[in-house]
Design a protein around this motif. Structure first.
Motif, PDB file in Angstrom:
ATOM      1  N   THR A 108       0.864  -1.177   0.000  1.00 50.18           N
ATOM      2  CA  THR A 108       0.000   0.000   0.000  1.00 50.18           C
ATOM      3  C   THR A 108       0.901   1.227   0.000  1.00 50.18           C
ATOM      4  O   THR A 108       2.110   1.137   0.262  1.00 50.18           O
ATOM      5  CB  THR A 108      -0.915   0.058   1.240  1.00 50.18           C
ATOM      6  N   ASN A 109       0.309   2.370  -0.267  1.00 51.97           N
ATOM      7  CA  ASN A 109       1.084   3.607  -0.264  1.00 51.97           C
ATOM      8  C   ASN A 109       1.731   3.855   1.092  1.00 51.97           C
ATOM      9  O   ASN A 109       2.835   4.383   1.184  1.00 51.97           O
ATOM     10  CB  ASN A 109       0.179   4.777  -0.650  1.00 51.97           C
ATOM     11  N   GLU A 139      -1.041  -3.935  -5.673  1.00 51.55           N
ATOM     12  CA  GLU A 139      -1.525  -3.158  -4.543  1.00 51.55           C
ATOM     13  C   GLU A 139      -2.289  -4.083  -3.605  1.00 51.55           C
ATOM     14  O   GLU A 139      -3.016  -4.976  -4.049  1.00 51.55           O
ATOM     15  CB  GLU A 139      -2.434  -2.028  -5.011  1.00 51.55           C
ATOM     16  N   ASN A 140      -2.125  -3.870  -2.313  1.00 57.01           N
ATOM     17  CA  ASN A 140      -2.799  -4.711  -1.328  1.00 57.01           C
ATOM     18  C   ASN A 140      -4.244  -4.250  -1.179  1.00 57.01           C
ATOM     19  O   ASN A 140      -4.612  -3.577  -0.217  1.00 57.01           O
ATOM     20  CB  ASN A 140      -2.067  -4.656   0.015  1.00 57.01           C
ATOM     21  N   ASP A 141      -5.063  -4.637  -2.151  1.00 56.76           N
ATOM     22  CA  ASP A 141      -6.454  -4.181  -2.191  1.00 56.76           C
ATOM     23  C   ASP A 141      -7.263  -4.662  -0.989  1.00 56.76           C
ATOM     24  O   ASP A 141      -8.296  -4.086  -0.656  1.00 56.76           O
ATOM     25  CB  ASP A 141      -7.139  -4.673  -3.471  1.00 56.76           C
ATOM     26  N   ALA A 144      -6.387  -1.843   1.461  1.00 53.46           N
ATOM     27  CA  ALA A 144      -6.241  -0.473   0.964  1.00 53.46           C
ATOM     28  C   ALA A 144      -7.577   0.264   0.982  1.00 53.46           C
ATOM     29  O   ALA A 144      -8.636  -0.326   0.804  1.00 53.46           O
ATOM     30  CB  ALA A 144      -5.678  -0.479  -0.450  1.00 53.46           C
ATOM     31  N   GLN A 149      -4.196   4.326  -0.985  1.00 54.39           N
ATOM     32  CA  GLN A 149      -4.071   3.687  -2.287  1.00 54.39           C
ATOM     33  C   GLN A 149      -3.075   4.426  -3.168  1.00 54.39           C
ATOM     34  O   GLN A 149      -2.924   5.640  -3.079  1.00 54.39           O
ATOM     35  CB  GLN A 149      -5.427   3.657  -2.998  1.00 54.39           C
TER      36      GLN A 149
END
Length: 374
Positions: A108-109, A139-141, A144, A149
């Motif tokens: 993630t960001n 991305e770790n949805d 997130a 994000q």
């Protein structure tokens, strides 16, 4: 472009290229992708893959026809789909070359904003690459949300390129590259084969959707932003039609239609890249003209005497923005003093500093080694 000059590549593949809600995994395209990565590995290139597709795979295996709007439902689908996606990659890589291991990396960001977690991610990716594995990044949805994000896997790919100091970022699309006009609307549209990352034409293409090629206005903007981000770390970006056999052989044989966006500025180091791309400043320092000149022209550290005012509540070691008197950010750096101490020392010469400071070991408010010009 010579393959012996390329040591590390980041490849970004979009969801629509490898999966769909109706049909699941696109077996043909993912086979081509695995073959291309295997070809690179056989030629001694380290490869990291940034792959979308988890949510669409989750939708497919769950039998759902529409993408939900609720965050928790999207997170659930991402968790289901990520397993399906990684199993597919593992099976295909094993079939092609049993010696290639893959490693899942979900970010993630927030992972790149935190300096400690940023370094942990870098170390993990470096270790995977050095061991001969292919990191597959997404991305770790599952965890997130809007505030953490990346917003687009093009941006994530550029951050990964800077994280591992890649030589090349390759963004696969359904077009041969960037065009000066939308090729679906203009028969005279010309492919932009080579361009520098600071060329004003890129900004024009990004802003003017009527001349931004067939990739789509949002898509083209994110790809140009990704290229500019990668360029700060010295990485060139290729935008091209990815689902082609022998893509990389043709690339290195100079037989490929594509756009290459090259850096046209001095490469900055990894810490400086993190300051610009991955971290949010905790405060602002407003500098006088003398301090601005010292930073920009004379390549000096920032002294307290050059600070006219500040904003924010920050601690020693926090990232700060350096602003001119018009409110324009000119630099960022890591502060040697807290906001409490800055209140005491701003505008003062070094030999006049208050002796009751938390940090009595530094005379520079921001040392040159911890500063990056924007």
């Amino acid at each position: 472009m010579k393959i012996n000059k390329i040591k590390k590549i980041v490849i970004k593949i979009g969801s629509s290229s490898i999966s769909s809600i109706q049909n699941g995994l696109n077996q043909s395209n993912i086979n081509i992708l695995v073959n291309e990565i295997n070809w690179l590995k056989q030629h001694g290139v380290k490869v990291a893959l940034v792959s979308s597709g988890a949510i669409s795979m989750g939708l497919h295996v769950s039998g759902k026809q529409r993408r939900p709007t609720k965050l928790a439902q999207l997170q659930s689908l991402a968790a289901i789909g990520q397993i399906e996606l990684m199993q597919a990659y593992k099976k295909l890589f094993y079939k092609k070359n049993k010696d290639i291991q893959i490693g899942q990396v979900l970010l993630t960001n927030d992972d790149l904003v935190s300096r400690e977690r940023y370094l942990n991610a870098k170390n993990a990716l470096d270790e995977l690459l050095n061991s001969g594995a292919v990191p597959i990044v997404n991305e770790n949805d599952t965890v997130a949300y809007d505030e953490i994000q990346f917003g687009d896997n093009d941006i994530l790919a550029s951050r990964v390129a800077n994280l591992i100091q890649a030589d090349l970022l390759v963004i696969f699309t359904d077009q041969n590259g960037l065009y000066d006009k939308d090729p679906s609307k203009h028969t005279d549209a010309k492919l932009i084969e080579k361009i520098q990352s600071d060329d004003p034409l890129l900004e024009d293409i990004s802003q003017n959707t009527s001349s931004s090629s067939g990739i789509g206005s949002g898509g083209i903007r994110s790809k140009i932003l990704a290229a500019k981000t990668a360029a700060r770390g010295g990485t060139s970006t290729i935008i091209g039609k990815g689902m082609l056999k022998n893509f990389f052989k043709d690339l290195f044989d100079n037989n490929l239609q594509m756009t290459i966006i090259s850096p046209n500025q001095k490469k900055i180091n990894a810490k400086q890249t993190w300051m610009i791309d991955n971290s949010k400043p905790k405060g602002q320092l407003f500098l006088d003209d003398g301090a601005i000149k010292a930073l920009l022209d004379n390549k000096k550290s920032l002294l307290p005497v050059g600070v006219k005012s500040f904003s924010g509540n920050f601690q020693r070691g926090d990232l700060l923005s350096c602003m001119n008197q018009d409110g324009v950010e000119v630099a960022r750096g890591l502060s040697n003093f807290s906001s409490v101490d800055v209140e005491k020392i701003m505008g003062q010469k070094t030999d006049c500093l208050n002796q009751s400071l938390e940090n009595m070991f530094e005379e520079n408010l921001i040392h040159r080694n911890n500063l990056v010009i924007i």
